[in-house]
Design an enzyme around this catalytic site. Structure first.
Site, PDB file in Angstrom:
ATOM      1  CD  GLU A   1      -8.420  -3.638  -0.704  1.00  0.00           C
ATOM      2  OE1 GLU A   1      -7.019  -2.768  -0.536  1.00  0.00           O
ATOM      3  OE2 GLU A   1      -8.506  -4.518  -0.022  1.00  0.00           O
TER       4      GLU A   1
ATOM      5  CG  HIS B   1      -2.104  -1.134   1.140  1.00  0.00           C
ATOM      6  ND1 HIS B   1      -2.388  -1.678  -0.045  1.00  0.00           N
ATOM      7  CD2 HIS B   1      -2.700  -1.836   2.322  1.00  0.00           C
ATOM      8  CE1 HIS B   1      -3.244  -2.307   0.171  1.00  0.00           C
ATOM      9  NE2 HIS B   1      -3.863  -2.628   1.410  1.00  0.00           N
TER      10      HIS B   1
ATOM     11  CG  HIS C   1      -7.912  -0.560   2.255  1.00  0.00           C
ATOM     12  ND1 HIS C   1      -8.604  -1.257   2.922  1.00  0.00           N
ATOM     13  CD2 HIS C   1      -6.710  -1.210   1.908  1.00  0.00           C
ATOM     14  CE1 HIS C   1      -8.056  -2.429   3.156  1.00  0.00           C
ATOM     15  NE2 HIS C   1      -6.759  -2.470   2.511  1.00  0.00           N
TER      16      HIS C   1
HETATM   17  C1  GLA Z   1      -5.220  -5.219   1.804  1.00  0.00           C
HETATM   18  C2  GLA Z   1      -4.114  -6.331   1.707  1.00  0.00           C
HETATM   19  C3  GLA Z   1      -4.515  -7.120   2.989  1.00  0.00           C
HETATM   20  C4  GLA Z   1      -4.112  -6.271   4.183  1.00  0.00           C
HETATM   21  C5  GLA Z   1      -5.211  -5.214   4.146  1.00  0.00           C
HETATM   22  C6  GLA Z   1      -4.809  -4.351   5.336  1.00  0.00           C
HETATM   23  O1  GLA Z   1      -6.471  -5.737   1.429  1.00  0.00           O
HETATM   24  O2  GLA Z   1      -4.548  -7.296   0.658  1.00  0.00           O
HETATM   25  O3  GLA Z   1      -3.568  -8.375   3.064  1.00  0.00           O
HETATM   26  O4  GLA Z   1      -2.981  -5.827   4.270  1.00  0.00           O
HETATM   27  O5  GLA Z   1      -5.086  -4.434   3.098  1.00  0.00           O
HETATM   28  O6  GLA Z   1      -4.693  -4.710   6.634  1.00  0.00           O
END
Ligand code: GLA
Length: 374
Positions: free
Chosen positions: A339, A131, A204
């Protein structure tokens, strides 16, 4: 403070808030939400439509803080996980509601190559980069810009300098949120660069259609318009395979309760945290990617996007240590994320759609979260 001076103060704050967005066809009320450790002011903006649906977004991380929508009886509830106050947003690692960049999801070992130059971006998730790195777009204050629109709308923009979090290219990026009167939240991204770079932008938000903190989402019924997904290794990096969902726990082509096959997905922690390959989602097509229904409240969420993939994540890492809105605890599977994005680790997989952004090109993408009832 007397009742009267209180009212005057509120009127003044409202006028100032409206003045700041004077170019908007629809005024966007705002309120102070907190301050970062760097001393920056954080402001919360609220879009409200004719049905009383509202979406609140703060400039820190261009983060969705609240989504208030009616259930089948017209009862309003906030369906987005998050916090009543700003402070917990600084320490949580769940990325609740945030705009994610420069690269959403994982890049293996934080390494990629462009034109024979190898770049190393921060590793912040086991051996990988997640991220956008240590201080991604979710941890920055964005500038607010007015939007010409008949609907309540707001744009957040920022300049991400060459080398920020290790990524090449001076990047101008914006994200625009529009709320329509048919209860659709439209999110549009735009980015340009002056050097070839990689980009993958998403939002997110964790949804619980029964209301944030009201139990688990395992009984929500999901349809994903995806006939393939990208399997992952133990650290959630795609193996590179594009696998048919038929006969696997990843088959959501027909409406399926989230919990029905969840245990069979394996993984630590167990649950869905996978990129689904959208059936016709390659850029030019704007498609229905996902549908979710909460049988109890009757709330329905439909997700439309032009992106090639959607990361379906079931809040596996939530562990009951975060106390959220109204003092409610967020437990494992207390929310789901859809997402919309490019595939994880695309910079290291030639068979995935490209995430290169070249100078002169404009990255543009739109996702719609459409709310309804059944
Ligand atoms: C995304 C990732 C997950 C996790 C979340 C945050 O969805 O794919 O593995 O890291 O973000 O916790």
């Amino acid at each position: 403070m007397s009742h009267h001076s209180h009212a005057v103060l509120i009127a003044l704050i409202t006028v100032l808030g409206l003045a700041a967005c004077a170019q908007n066809s629809v005024a966007i009320p705002s309120q102070p939400f907190g301050r970062t450790p760097r001393g920056e002011k954080v402001t919360l903006y609220t879009l409200t439509n004719k049905n009383g649906m509202s979406v609140s977004i703060m400039d820190y991380g261009a983060t969705i803080v609240k989504i208030v929508v009616p259930d089948r009886n017209g009862k309003l509830d906030d369906v987005a996980l998050g916090f009543d106050h700003f402070a917990p947003y600084l320490t949580q690692t769940a990325y609740f509601g945030a705009t994610i960049g420069r690269y959403a999801n994982r890049i293996a070992r934080g390494k990629f190559e462009i034109n024979r130059t190898v770049y190393q971006v921060p590793v912040n998730n086991g051996p990988n980069s997640l991220h956008g790195g240590l201080r991604g777009f979710d941890k920055r204050i964005w500038k607010v810009e007015p939007v010409e629109s008949d609907n309540p709308a707001i744009r957040f923009s920022r300049f991400s300098p060459n080398g920020e979090e290790g990524y090449p290219g001076n990047l101008f990026v914006s994200v625009t949120f529009v709320l329509t009167d048919d209860n659709r939240l439209q999110i549009s991204y735009r980015a340009t660069t002056d050097k070839p770079t990689f980009i993958n932008l998403t939002n997110h938000t964790y949804f619980n259609l029964a209301g944030a903190g009201n139990g688990s989402i395992l009984d929500h019924i999901v349809t994903l318009h995806a006939s393939a997904f990208t399997p992952v290794d133990a650290d959630l990096i795609p193996t590179g395979e594009i696998k048919d969902v038929a006969g696997t726990p990843w088959d959501f082509r027909t409406p399926t309760p989230i919990g029905l096959h969840l245990k069979e997905t394996g993984g630590t922690p167990v649950g869905y945290d996978h990129n689904f390959v959208l059936t016709k989602g390659f850029f030019s097509n704007f498609d229905l990617a996902a549908e979710v229904e909460d049988p109890k409240s009757g709330r329905v969420l439909k997700v439309y996007t032009d992106q090639p993939g959607v990361q379906f994540y079931t809040g596996n890492f939530l562990d009951g240590t975060l106390t959220g809105k109204g003092g409610k605890v967020y437990r494992q599977y207390g929310g789901f994320c859809l997402e919309t994005q490019h595939f994880p680790d695309s910079p290291n997989h030639d068979n995935f759609p490209s995430t290169v952004l070249a100078p002169g090109d404009v990255f543009k993408s739109t996702t719609i979260y459409a709310f309804g009832v059944k």
